[in-house]
Design a protein around this motif. Structure first.
Motif, mmCIF file in Angstrom:
data_model
loop_
_atom_site.group_PDB
_atom_site.id
_atom_site.type_symbol
_atom_site.label_atom_id
_atom_site.label_comp_id
_atom_site.label_asym_id
_atom_site.label_seq_id
_atom_site.Cartn_x
_atom_site.Cartn_y
_atom_site.Cartn_z
ATOM 1 N N CYS B 154 0.860 -1.187 0.000
ATOM 2 C CA CYS B 154 0.000 0.000 0.000
ATOM 3 C C CYS B 154 0.897 1.239 0.000
ATOM 4 O O CYS B 154 1.760 1.378 0.867
ATOM 5 N N CYS B 157 0.486 3.338 3.640
ATOM 6 C CA CYS B 157 1.042 2.889 4.919
ATOM 7 C C CYS B 157 2.259 1.981 4.744
ATOM 8 O O CYS B 157 2.869 1.579 5.728
ATOM 9 N N HIS B 176 -5.122 -0.015 1.021
ATOM 10 C CA HIS B 176 -6.069 -0.585 1.987
ATOM 11 C C HIS B 176 -7.326 0.272 1.987
ATOM 12 O O HIS B 176 -7.234 1.502 1.866
ATOM 13 N N CYS B 179 -7.034 3.005 4.248
ATOM 14 C CA CYS B 179 -6.049 4.068 3.980
ATOM 15 C C CYS B 179 -6.581 5.118 3.013
ATOM 16 O O CYS B 179 -6.247 6.297 3.134
HETATM 17 ZN ZN LIG Z 1 -2.439 1.042 3.672
#
Ligand SMILES: [Zn+2]
Ligand SMILES: [Zn+2]
Lengths: 200, 243
Positions: B154, B157, B176, B179
């Protein structure tokens, strides 16, 4: 300082194929300096064109409102079981000049060109399918141009015709009559070899 | 213009009554446009090699005009099977447009050029062409153009992508769901695309494609800032195919 009517005329003319802004400007100034009313005559000819020309409701070629269906569709002495599919109205004239073809026509008004964004819905493919459902056609000859766009169009139409069960053929490709093999281009020569026929 | 060894013909545009502007994809110069004079008269036999997907050896001449002059072109390889098969033909048009659109103008684009060459080779093999190969082409082309889509980690993150996932074009790819909110996609589909990205094109035929089918197509168009002209036809023909 260019006035607005001149600029508008230049813009409209430069939309025509093969005419750039420079040529369009030259044409406009030429028309304005000619004796007689050249712009008015041209305008009325174009207006008449726009008002009187339409697509034949059967074969989609260009015709006048007074002759719809077109002259060829109206003729009773043509073979109704055969439809020749072409890209442009001019192609109909080319086949008529041969004097060999006795069937009907269908004009697509272009060819599929994925890279130019020309998709099937911009061609007259649907009216062709409707004709095949309604008429007693046994063979469709795809006479699209022998280039990538013509090939794509022929293959696409052939794929749509498959479930209808009508016989679908494509024009033969090869070297043009009168060409010496030595001078034929490699692509045509390769295709002529590919589509060679059995001699009896 | 420095010497161009090989070029792929992307497309041509009629110019005036006799000429054509030819768009080329090259390794050394990326995307270039050249002027081919008198090629519509039928008197220049080499002109027939100026068709989309042809690999040519161009002879170019610098002129005072805006475009270099294409004096002659010898065909090194012409598309054969695509001219008999609609799936291959639309895949060819799309692949060539994608690679050339992602290539810089007048600047080195060796990897995109080689990728386009490999695509032309794949379109000549016996096996049917499947959307998985087109997805692999997209993933590779984006990578070579510097727009590598995030498919494993991702980008927000830096953690491994696990469900629930989303695909956020503006965030750089798979993210995600927690996110960045975006349209949902499964982590499995993203991994499948990553595998396709790393597999030689030739070995992607017959592999199950990742859903949604046009995830990376959207991604490429977003980066290009414009739609790919051959896409509608590609979608239509892929939709007609039994696969
Ligand atoms: Zn993420
Ligand atoms: Zn008619």
């Amino acid at each position: 300082m260019t006035s607005d009517p001149i600029r508008r005329a230049v813009r409209q003319l430069s939309r025509l194929p093969g005419i750039g802004e420079k040529t369009a400007t030259r044409l406009v100034y030429w028309m304005l300096t000619q004796p007689g009313d050249v712009p008015a005559q041209l305008a009325s000819a174009l207006q008449e064109l726009d008002a009187s020309i339409t697509e034949c409701k059967v074969c989609c070629t260009l015709t006048t409102h007074d002759e719809d269906p077109c002259r060829l569709c109206a003729r009773g002495d043509r073979d109704d079981t055969l439809i020749l599919v072409v890209e442009h109205p001019q192609d109909v004239l080319a086949f008529e000049r041969t004097g060999e073809y006795r069937g009907r026509y269908h004009v697509l008004h272009g060819a599929l060109s994925p890279l130019d964004g020309i998709t099937p819905d911009q061609l007259r493919i649907r009216p062709l399918l409707e004709r095949l459902r309604a008429e007693t056609v046994t063979e469709v000859v795809l006479a699209t141009d022998p280039n990538v766009e013509g090939d794509a169009t022929a293959m696409y139409v052939a794929r749509l015709l498959r479930p209808i069960g009508v016989r679908t053929t494509r024009l033969a490709h090869g070297i043009s009559v009168g060409t010496e093999i030595e001078y034929a281009d490699t692509v045509s020569l390769a295709r002529a070899f590919e589509y060679r026929r059995e001699l009896s | 213009m420095s010497a161009v060894d090989l070029a792929i013909v992307v497309g041509t545009i009629d110019f005036g009554d006799h000429d054509r502007v030819v768009r080329l994809l090259t390794a050394d110069q990326g995307r270039v446009a050249v002027m081919a004079r008198g090629v519509r008269s039928g008197r220049k036999p080499w002109a027939t090699s100026l068709q989309t997907g042809a690999l040519i050896r161009p002879e170019l001449k610098r002129t005072r005009g805006a475009l270099p002059l294409l004096v002659e072109a010898s065909a090194q390889q012409l598309p054969k099977r695509p001219r008999e098969d609609l799936d291959r033909l639309t895949a060819l048009a799309y692949g060539i447009e994608l690679c050339s659109a992602l290539a810089p103008e007048h600047n080195e684009a060796e990897r995109l050029f080689k990728l386009a060459c490999a695509w032309l080779q794949v379109l000549e093999v016996d096996e049917p062409i499947t959307p998985s190969s087109r997805q692999a082409l997209e993933a590779k082309a984006l990578t070579f153009a510097g727009f590598t889509p995030a498919l494993v980690l991702c980008p927000i993150c830096r953690e491994r992508l696990t469900d629930p996932c989303c695909f956020s074009t503006s965030s750089g790819g798979g993210v995600h769901a927690a996110c960045a909110p975006a349209p949902r996609v499964s982590a499995d589909a993203l991994l499948r695309l990553e595998a396709l990205r790393r597999t030689p094109l030739r070995d992607t035929l017959g592999v199950r494609p990742a859903a949604p089918l046009y995830l990376l197509t959207d991604f490429a168009e977003w980066h290009l800032g414009a739609g790919l002209k051959s896409r509608p036809m590609l979608e239509e023909v892929e939709g007609l195919s039994p696969t």
